[in-house]
Scaffold this active site. Structure first.
Site, mmCIF file in Angstrom:
data_model
loop_
_atom_site.group_PDB
_atom_site.id
_atom_site.type_symbol
_atom_site.label_atom_id
_atom_site.label_comp_id
_atom_site.label_asym_id
_atom_site.label_seq_id
_atom_site.Cartn_x
_atom_site.Cartn_y
_atom_site.Cartn_z
ATOM 1 N N THR A 7 -56.401 -22.179 48.735
ATOM 2 C CA THR A 7 -56.274 -21.209 47.653
ATOM 3 C C THR A 7 -57.533 -20.340 47.541
ATOM 4 O O THR A 7 -58.599 -20.696 48.039
ATOM 5 C CB THR A 7 -56.001 -21.906 46.309
ATOM 6 N N ASP A 8 -57.371 -19.208 46.875
ATOM 7 C CA ASP A 8 -58.494 -18.280 46.699
ATOM 8 C C ASP A 8 -59.016 -18.351 45.260
ATOM 9 O O ASP A 8 -58.595 -19.206 44.482
ATOM 10 C CB ASP A 8 -58.077 -16.855 47.092
ATOM 11 N N ALA A 9 -59.893 -17.443 44.901
ATOM 12 C CA ALA A 9 -60.516 -17.453 43.574
ATOM 13 C C ALA A 9 -59.495 -17.258 42.448
ATOM 14 O O ALA A 9 -59.735 -17.691 41.322
ATOM 15 C CB ALA A 9 -61.594 -16.372 43.495
#
Length: 131
Positions: free
Chosen positions: A13-15
């Site tokens: 996942t990203d930010a």
């Protein structure tokens, strides 16, 4: 149609908490690998015979975000097969909702050069065109 599923890992996942866009291509590759394994021709066997499956192009369309711990279901379909290249389409679903779709095209090389798809691989792929 071949179906593959697995859970999204936190590191994917990203930010924003979404599965990072680059990981969809990894998911497509995992699905392709399992598809070929299911046909009895995993990448390891292809490589043992001196061949490499290479990517010609890749496309993804992101429709809705996928999150950590979602159980993603990827549906792969062999879309096209010629003597020298083949292509797949993918749809990514979570709990019945379409999240993304994509396409990839491939050829086989030996000694760094594109070749005709070996007969055994071609026949196995051809059996999946309209199952």
């Amino acid at each position: 149609m071949f179906v593959y599923s697995r859970r999204v890992q936190f590191y994917e996942t990203d930010a924003q908490g979404f599965m990072h866009h680059s990981n969809y291509f990894r998911l497509f590759e995992e699905t392709r690998g399992e598809f070929l394994r299911n046909l009895g021709y995993p990448y390891s066997k292809i490589r043992e015979n001196g061949f490499e499956v290479v990517l010609i192009d890749a496309y993804a369309k992101y429709l809705r975000p996928v999150f950590y711990d979602d159980l993603v279901v990827v549906k792969l379909k062999l879309e096209n097969l010629t003597r020298v290249k083949f292509s797949f389409s993918y749809i990514v679903v979570v709990e019945g909702e379409l999240k993304a779709k994509g396409k990839t095209s491939h050829c086989i090389i030996k000694n760094g050069k594109p070749i005709k798809i070996p007969e055994e691989i071609y026949n196995k792929l051809q059996s999946q065109l309209n199952p």
